[in-house]
Design a protein around this motif. Structure first.
Motif, PDB file in Angstrom:
ATOM      1  N   GLU A 124       0.840  -1.184   0.000  1.00  0.00           N
ATOM      2  CA  GLU A 124       0.000   0.000   0.000  1.00  0.00           C
ATOM      3  C   GLU A 124       0.878   1.237   0.000  1.00  0.00           C
ATOM      4  O   GLU A 124       1.781   1.380   0.832  1.00  0.00           O
ATOM      5  N   GLY A 125       0.632   2.121  -0.934  1.00  0.00           N
ATOM      6  CA  GLY A 125       1.401   3.346  -1.003  1.00  0.00           C
ATOM      7  C   GLY A 125       0.973   4.341   0.061  1.00  0.00           C
ATOM      8  O   GLY A 125      -0.038   4.166   0.743  1.00  0.00           O
ATOM      9  N   ALA A 126       1.762   5.422   0.171  1.00  0.00           N
ATOM     10  CA  ALA A 126       1.471   6.431   1.185  1.00  0.00           C
ATOM     11  C   ALA A 126       0.133   7.103   0.943  1.00  0.00           C
ATOM     12  O   ALA A 126      -0.649   7.336   1.867  1.00  0.00           O
ATOM     13  N   SER A 127      -0.179   7.393  -0.317  1.00  0.00           N
ATOM     14  CA  SER A 127      -1.441   8.067  -0.619  1.00  0.00           C
ATOM     15  C   SER A 127      -2.630   7.155  -0.330  1.00  0.00           C
ATOM     16  O   SER A 127      -3.677   7.604   0.152  1.00  0.00           O
ATOM     17  N   GLU A 128      -2.486   5.846  -0.625  1.00  0.00           N
ATOM     18  CA  GLU A 128      -3.575   4.908  -0.349  1.00  0.00           C
ATOM     19  C   GLU A 128      -3.784   4.749   1.156  1.00  0.00           C
ATOM     20  O   GLU A 128      -4.918   4.683   1.629  1.00  0.00           O
ATOM     21  N   ALA A 129      -2.691   4.681   1.903  1.00  0.00           N
ATOM     22  CA  ALA A 129      -2.803   4.578   3.355  1.00  0.00           C
ATOM     23  C   ALA A 129      -3.455   5.827   3.937  1.00  0.00           C
ATOM     24  O   ALA A 129      -4.265   5.753   4.872  1.00  0.00           O
ATOM     25  N   LYS A 130      -3.122   6.963   3.366  1.00  0.00           N
ATOM     26  CA  LYS A 130      -3.711   8.222   3.824  1.00  0.00           C
ATOM     27  C   LYS A 130      -5.221   8.227   3.608  1.00  0.00           C
ATOM     28  O   LYS A 130      -5.997   8.606   4.490  1.00  0.00           O
ATOM     29  N   ALA A 131      -5.645   7.800   2.390  1.00  0.00           N
ATOM     30  CA  ALA A 131      -7.079   7.750   2.092  1.00  0.00           C
ATOM     31  C   ALA A 131      -7.790   6.752   2.994  1.00  0.00           C
ATOM     32  O   ALA A 131      -8.894   7.009   3.482  1.00  0.00           O
ATOM     33  N   ARG A 132      -7.165   5.604   3.228  1.00  0.00           N
ATOM     34  CA  ARG A 132      -7.788   4.585   4.071  1.00  0.00           C
ATOM     35  C   ARG A 132      -7.928   5.079   5.514  1.00  0.00           C
ATOM     36  O   ARG A 132      -8.978   4.917   6.142  1.00  0.00           O
ATOM     37  N   ASN A 133      -6.888   5.676   6.051  1.00  0.00           N
ATOM     38  CA  ASN A 133      -6.943   6.157   7.439  1.00  0.00           C
ATOM     39  C   ASN A 133      -7.959   7.279   7.596  1.00  0.00           C
ATOM     40  O   ASN A 133      -8.655   7.367   8.616  1.00  0.00           O
ATOM     41  N   ASP A 134      -8.051   8.144   6.580  1.00  0.00           N
ATOM     42  CA  ASP A 134      -9.053   9.207   6.621  1.00  0.00           C
ATOM     43  C   ASP A 134     -10.460   8.617   6.620  1.00  0.00           C
ATOM     44  O   ASP A 134     -11.338   9.076   7.354  1.00  0.00           O
ATOM     45  N   ALA A 135     -10.673   7.583   5.794  1.00  0.00           N
ATOM     46  CA  ALA A 135     -11.992   6.949   5.733  1.00  0.00           C
ATOM     47  C   ALA A 135     -12.332   6.257   7.049  1.00  0.00           C
ATOM     48  O   ALA A 135     -13.475   6.295   7.509  1.00  0.00           O
ATOM     49  N   ILE A 136     -11.344   5.622   7.657  1.00  0.00           N
ATOM     50  CA  ILE A 136     -11.575   4.935   8.934  1.00  0.00           C
ATOM     51  C   ILE A 136     -11.968   5.952  10.005  1.00  0.00           C
ATOM     52  O   ILE A 136     -12.922   5.750  10.769  1.00  0.00           O
ATOM     53  N   ALA A 137     -11.215   7.058  10.073  1.00  0.00           N
ATOM     54  CA  ALA A 137     -11.520   8.085  11.076  1.00  0.00           C
ATOM     55  C   ALA A 137     -12.911   8.670  10.851  1.00  0.00           C
ATOM     56  O   ALA A 137     -13.656   8.943  11.803  1.00  0.00           O
ATOM     57  N   TYR A 138     -13.283   8.830   9.589  1.00  0.00           N
ATOM     58  CA  TYR A 138     -14.580   9.415   9.260  1.00  0.00           C
ATOM     59  C   TYR A 138     -15.727   8.513   9.692  1.00  0.00           C
ATOM     60  O   TYR A 138     -16.679   8.945  10.360  1.00  0.00           O
ATOM     61  N   ILE A 139     -15.633   7.227   9.351  1.00  0.00           N
ATOM     62  CA  ILE A 139     -16.750   6.335   9.675  1.00  0.00           C
ATOM     63  C   ILE A 139     -16.801   6.044  11.170  1.00  0.00           C
ATOM     64  O   ILE A 139     -17.878   5.848  11.745  1.00  0.00           O
ATOM     65  N   ARG A 140     -15.634   6.029  11.857  1.00  0.00           N
ATOM     66  CA  ARG A 140     -15.650   5.848  13.314  1.00  0.00           C
ATOM     67  C   ARG A 140     -16.310   7.042  13.998  1.00  0.00           C
ATOM     68  O   ARG A 140     -17.036   6.883  14.983  1.00  0.00           O
ATOM     69  N   SER A 141     -16.050   8.234  13.478  1.00  0.00           N
ATOM     70  CA  SER A 141     -16.676   9.421  14.083  1.00  0.00           C
ATOM     71  C   SER A 141     -18.191   9.368  13.927  1.00  0.00           C
ATOM     72  O   SER A 141     -18.932   9.743  14.835  1.00  0.00           O
ATOM     73  N   LEU A 142     -18.670   8.869  12.787  1.00  0.00           N
ATOM     74  CA  LEU A 142     -20.107   8.734  12.582  1.00  0.00           C
ATOM     75  C   LEU A 142     -20.694   7.673  13.508  1.00  0.00           C
ATOM     76  O   LEU A 142     -21.781   7.851  14.072  1.00  0.00           O
ATOM     77  N   ALA A 143     -19.956   6.569  13.673  1.00  0.00           N
ATOM     78  CA  ALA A 143     -20.423   5.496  14.559  1.00  0.00           C
ATOM     79  C   ALA A 143     -20.514   5.979  16.006  1.00  0.00           C
ATOM     80  O   ALA A 143     -21.484   5.690  16.718  1.00  0.00           O
ATOM     81  N   GLU A 144     -19.504   6.719  16.438  1.00  0.00           N
ATOM     82  CA  GLU A 144     -19.513   7.230  17.816  1.00  0.00           C
ATOM     83  C   GLU A 144     -20.621   8.269  18.006  1.00  0.00           C
ATOM     84  O   GLU A 144     -21.240   8.339  19.073  1.00  0.00           O
ATOM     85  N   LEU A 145     -20.892   9.054  16.976  1.00  0.00           N
ATOM     86  CA  LEU A 145     -21.951  10.066  17.058  1.00  0.00           C
ATOM     87  C   LEU A 145     -23.314   9.412  17.252  1.00  0.00           C
ATOM     88  O   LEU A 145     -24.139   9.906  18.031  1.00  0.00           O
TER      89      LEU A 145
END
Length: 430
Positions: free
Chosen positions: A124-145
């Motif tokens: 996994e490249g740096a840009s792909e890891a960045k997109a994946r981590n951003d998506a994880i943080a986004y959906i976790r924030s929605l789940a916690e909300l």
């Protein structure tokens, strides 16, 4: 009741956003979004989620009918909703971001693994890891909300995990499994949710849902934001303006071309466009046009077609199949462009060979009759007009003359007998 049916794009986000605004203005009790989607564009998904989060009207997202799915972007929307519901026989998940050329659109994974086996890990490249981590943080924030299962939400992004409706209810991913609309309204009745910062107690048992399907504006936006339609509109616009410039005053090509070009630009502005693709398409059009006016034994035309097809291939920066250009469309537009270029070239060469019928040049070679003549000057009648004329030849009145040159408003004429023969006749004599 609003509907998401198919890939989520600019038209979908516009429809849902305006639908929620109308519901808030009309003081609706709830908004139900019936959803069946394979995923869609990241930008459109986020606009829908933002509209849900700021909505003062509670939003119930319902994956229905049986056999439907809330894959990828649909999973995020389900997590963002005040109430998440599914029909038996539906599924959600597979929310891994797919990155193409710098973008981060969301779509279902293109391949499937064998049952019970995990997909082989890949680098996994740096840009792909960045997109994946951003998506994880986004959906976790929605789940916690919304107080839902954040760990499974992360797994849906990290490993493309999926769940059936009943399994999702058991794992606190959704709130309700309902057979139909009536069952849905009965189950959510009495629940308390937080909408736009205030608690709202739902009273839905005796509600009647009113369908609000997409109107003509949404359907029109959906049609023009199809990349294939947008490309065709842009090409019609470009060639319409080219034809108008070649034939000033035609009006129809210029008017239709301007409308199509602006509509195509609007569609591309709403889509994730790769500007390198736009540059290649414009280069291809320019090379094909240059081939028409600068003979190059086909190299410019072939290069134009290649540049055009390469530009069409990378024009849309997403991996969502519904928002990609199809090869048949690219090929058809390229062939049509080459054919139009050939037609323009033929028209240009034909017009160059055509005899001039107006203006100064048209008088050269024209014949007329001498009206009066004295001392090498006089007046002649040419094309229904009386002209001053001069000549080095002796010419008698009523003689036939031919215009050899034009000096201001004075014609230089010669007797028809003394006029030089056309080139073809001279060659025959020799």
């Amino acid at each position: 009741m609003l509907f998401i049916d198919g890939a989520i794009g600019p038209a979908t986000s516009d429809y849902i956003t305006h639908g929620l605004e109308r519901a808030a203005a009309g003081h609706a009790a709830i908004v139900v979004i019936q959803m069946d989607t394979p995923g869609g564009l990241d930008s459109a998904m986020r606009e829908i989620i933002q509209a849900i989060l700021r909505s003062p009207v509670p939003v119930v997202t319902y994956v229905s009918p049986s056999g439907s799915r809330a894959a990828s972007a649909g999973t995020y929307i389900l997590y963002a909703s005040h109430i998440a519901a599914m029909t038996p026989g539906t599924n959600l998940g597979a929310a891994t971001p797919v990155q193409i050329g710098g973008g981060s659109p969301f779509s279902a994974p293109p391949g499937e693994t064998e049952k019970g086996k995990e997909a082989a890990p890949r680098s996994e490249g740096a840009s792909e890891a960045k997109a994946r981590n951003d998506a994880i943080a986004y959906i976790r924030s929605l789940a916690e909300l919304r107080g839902r299962n954040a760990d499974w939400a992360e797994a849906a992004v990290r490993t493309a995990a999926s769940l059936s409706a009943n399994a999702a209810r058991e794992q606190n991913v959704i709130d309700v499994v309902a057979r139909d609309r009536a069952d849905l309204l009965a189950q959510v009745d009495g629940r308390t949710v937080t909408a736009a910062g205030r608690e709202v107690r739902l009273a839905t048992r005796d509600l009647t849902l009113v369908d609000a399907p997409p109107n003509w504006r949404t359907r029109f936006l959906s049609a023009i934001t199809d990349p294939n339609i947008a490309l065709i509109l842009m090409m019609i616009g470009i060639y319409g303006l080219m034809f108008e410039f070649m034939n000033p005053g035609a009006l129809y090509p210029g008017t239709i071309g301007a409308i199509c070009l602006l509509t195509g630009f609007y569609a591309f502005a709403a889509l994730p466009v790769n500007y390198a693709g736009v540059a290649l398409i414009l280069l291809g059009i320019g090379l094909m046009a240059a081939e028409a006016f600068s003979p190059s034994f086909g190299i410019l035309g072939i290069g134009g077609v290649v540049a055009f097809m390469l530009g069409g291939t990378i024009l849309i920066d997403t991996d969502v199949p519904q928002f990609q250009l199809s090869w048949p469309a690219i090929g058809a537009v390229a062939v049509a462009s080459l054919a139009i270029t050939v037609v323009f070239a033929r028209l240009a060469f034909t017009s160059q060979r055509r005899k001039i019928v107006s203006g100064r040049e048209q008088l050269i070679g024209a014949t007329g009759t001498v009206l009066d003549w004295s001392n090498g000057r006089g007046h002649v009648f040419v094309h229904g007009e009386r002209w001053q004329a001069a000549s080095n030849h002796d010419i008698a009145p009523d003689a036939a003359v031919q215009v050899a040159n034009l000096d201001g408003l004075t014609l230089d004429v010669t007797p028809v007998e003394a006029a030089p023969a056309p080139f073809s006749e001279q060659s025959k004599e020799t």
